[in-house]
Design an enzyme around this catalytic site. Structure first.
Site, PDB file in Angstrom:
ATOM      1  N   TRP A 148       0.796  -1.236   0.106  1.00 16.00           N
ATOM      2  CA  TRP A 148       0.133   0.052  -0.138  1.00 16.00           C
ATOM      3  C   TRP A 148       0.829   1.267  -0.071  1.00 16.00           C
ATOM      4  O   TRP A 148       0.642   2.264  -0.631  1.00 16.00           O
ATOM      5  CB  TRP A 148      -0.996  -0.152   1.197  1.00 16.00           C
ATOM      6  CG  TRP A 148      -2.152  -1.016   1.090  1.00 16.00           C
ATOM      7  CD1 TRP A 148      -2.301  -2.110   1.940  1.00 16.00           C
ATOM      8  CD2 TRP A 148      -2.947  -1.236   0.000  1.00 16.00           C
ATOM      9  NE1 TRP A 148      -3.209  -2.883   1.341  1.00 16.00           N
ATOM     10  CE2 TRP A 148      -3.939  -2.141   0.202  1.00 16.00           C
ATOM     11  CE3 TRP A 148      -3.264  -0.332  -1.319  1.00 16.00           C
ATOM     12  CZ2 TRP A 148      -4.845  -2.766  -0.668  1.00 16.00           C
ATOM     13  CZ3 TRP A 148      -4.448  -0.797  -2.050  1.00 16.00           C
ATOM     14  CH2 TRP A 148      -5.005  -2.067  -1.664  1.00 16.00           C
ATOM     15  N   ASP A 163      -1.260   6.525   6.512  1.00 12.80           N
ATOM     16  CA  ASP A 163      -2.367   5.819   5.930  1.00 12.80           C
ATOM     17  C   ASP A 163      -2.332   5.045   7.120  1.00 12.80           C
ATOM     18  O   ASP A 163      -1.696   3.857   7.378  1.00 12.80           O
ATOM     19  CB  ASP A 163      -1.803   5.048   4.701  1.00 12.80           C
ATOM     20  CG  ASP A 163      -2.934   3.968   4.261  1.00 12.80           C
ATOM     21  OD1 ASP A 163      -3.850   3.877   5.041  1.00 12.80           O
ATOM     22  OD2 ASP A 163      -2.547   3.516   3.544  1.00 12.80           O
ATOM     23  N   LYS A 210     -11.832  -1.698   6.848  1.00 12.67           N
ATOM     24  CA  LYS A 210     -11.050  -2.448   7.623  1.00 12.67           C
ATOM     25  C   LYS A 210     -11.422  -2.511   9.183  1.00 12.67           C
ATOM     26  O   LYS A 210     -11.708  -3.785   9.622  1.00 12.67           O
ATOM     27  CB  LYS A 210      -9.669  -2.284   7.784  1.00 12.67           C
ATOM     28  CG  LYS A 210      -8.806  -1.815   6.167  1.00 12.67           C
ATOM     29  CD  LYS A 210      -8.899  -3.158   5.387  1.00 12.67           C
ATOM     30  CE  LYS A 210      -8.821  -2.799   3.983  1.00 12.67           C
ATOM     31  NZ  LYS A 210      -7.466  -2.247   3.298  1.00 12.67           N
TER      32      LYS A 210
END
Ligand SMILES: *Cc1c(COP(=O)(O)O)cnc(C)c1O
Length: 363
Positions: free
Chosen positions: A104, A175, A199
């Site tokens: 990511w 993030d 999530k």
């Protein structure tokens, strides 16, 4: 088909707290007696305005977000933030420094490169399949960088920053898609914290961005309207039609966390769950966790057997016993148990029992 709910170990979308789902269900057709469902109601209605204001204030409360930080709910999930942060923050030198600690973080870097920014990888653990977190100091950062990007919890590789990098006066952007609300965070250490919600918070479709106010309003005038943080700040996250339902569930989850004792209590439970599972794996000579101990994630527990056929069998047999989505990410294989906030401790116990049984039958 069974009526029983499975333990869903998916990395995302993932489980939501049962009391929240039950409350949402009870209010689904007629939200608190207003005659409409949140799925149907106008985003300009008094009811929704209250839902939105409530969600923001509950998040501010549980995360202890200072007044000089703005909170916005933006559509497009995490991926849109990969584009939005550079457009809003890389406005002086256009230089962005990235710590590439997983897929990511790499995607964030690649998006900045694609848009023509001067993006630099200042540290990476890619050569070791991202099994550890690079340590950076101020000396690694270009003095005129507009910001430094990190991915605080690496969903795919099961690692987590064990420290908050000191970037001095240069804003740190994190993030936190796969760890937000699982640990107490000093928000003042960051310029921007953002997280896709699917999530650890709510159904997919939005990201939460927490932005220090001096970093809002500096974007060039010619960027797309929707990608300017200032637009979302000025229009209270309702510039256009927002994802009302996801914002609503987010707010319910924030209130639920508050009701159990806040993020401190959430973290205590998360630590207990993760410790149980890691301790079991470490004591085993059948299963192995490839991640360096001090960098292990509380949320995504990666483990392997080391035999692809056995791993495939593990994932299939676990599924048949109500333990869903234990396969590792398609790029790494092995197994991954995502044990986010909403995974009850009983789910971890059930997984460990299954692991014992599988080992006894297959070793
Ligand atoms: C899932 C995830 C993303 C991407 O989220 P989308 O909403 O699917 O775009 C980004 N960063 C991290 C750390 C993630 O876990």
């Amino acid at each position: 088909m069974s009526n029983e709910r499975a333990y869903n170990f998916s990395a995302g979308p993932s489980m939501l707290p049962l009391p929240v789902l039950e409350d949402v269900q009870a209010n689904l057709l007629n939200y608190h007696g207003c005659g409409e469902s949140v799925l149907e109601m106008s985003h300009r209605s008094a009811e929704f305005k209250e839902i939105l204001a409530d969600a923001e204030s509950s998040l501010r409360d549980i995360m202890n977000i200072p007044d000089n930080y703005k909170v916005v709910f933006v559509q497009g999930g995490g991926t849109v933030q990969f584009a939005m942060v550079p457009l809003n923050l890389a406005v002086k030198s256009g230089k962005i420094d990235f710590v590439v600690s997983g897929s990511w973080a790499k995607k964030a870097y690649q998006e900045a490169v694609k848009m023509g920014f001067d993006a630099k990888v200042i540290a990476s653990s890619e050569d070791d399949v991202f099994t550890w977190i690079p340590k950076i100091t101020k000396d690694d950062i270009r003095p005129d960088a507009d910001y430094v990007h990190i991915c605080f919890n690496n969903t795919i590789y099961g690692t987590h920053f064990p420290y908050i990098p000191d970037t001095g006066d240069i804003p740190l952007v994190a993030d936190m898609s796969s760890c937000i609300l699982s640990e107490e965070i000093d928000v003042t250490k960051f310029g921007v914290i953002w997280a896709g919600v699917q999530k650890n918070v709510a159904p997919a479709g939005i990201a939460i961005a927490i932005i220090r106010e001096d970093l809002v309003g500096n974007a060039p005038a010619d960027i797309p309207t929707y990608l300017d943080y200032k637009v979302h700040v000025e229009k209270d996250s309702a510039y256009n039609t927002p994802n009302c339902f996801s914002i609503y569930v987010s707010g319910e989850v924030f209130k639920y966390i508050k009701s159990i004792g806040g993020i401190a209590e959430m973290n205590r439970r998360d630590v207990a769950k993760a410790k149980k599972l890691y301790d079991f794996i470490d004591a085993s000579d059948y299963y192995r966790c490839p991640v360096r101990e001090e960098d292990r994630s509380l949320m995504n527990v990666v483990f392997v057997i080391g035999d692809k056929d056995a791993e495939k069998k593990f994932v299939a047999e676990a599924k048949a016993e109500g333990l869903h989505n234990l396969g590792g990410h398609r790029t790494v294989g092995g197994m991954r148990a995502s044990i986010y906030n909403a995974m009850p401790e009983e789910g971890v116990d059930a997984l460990i029992e299954f692991m014992k049984k599988f080992e006894a039958e297959n070793k």
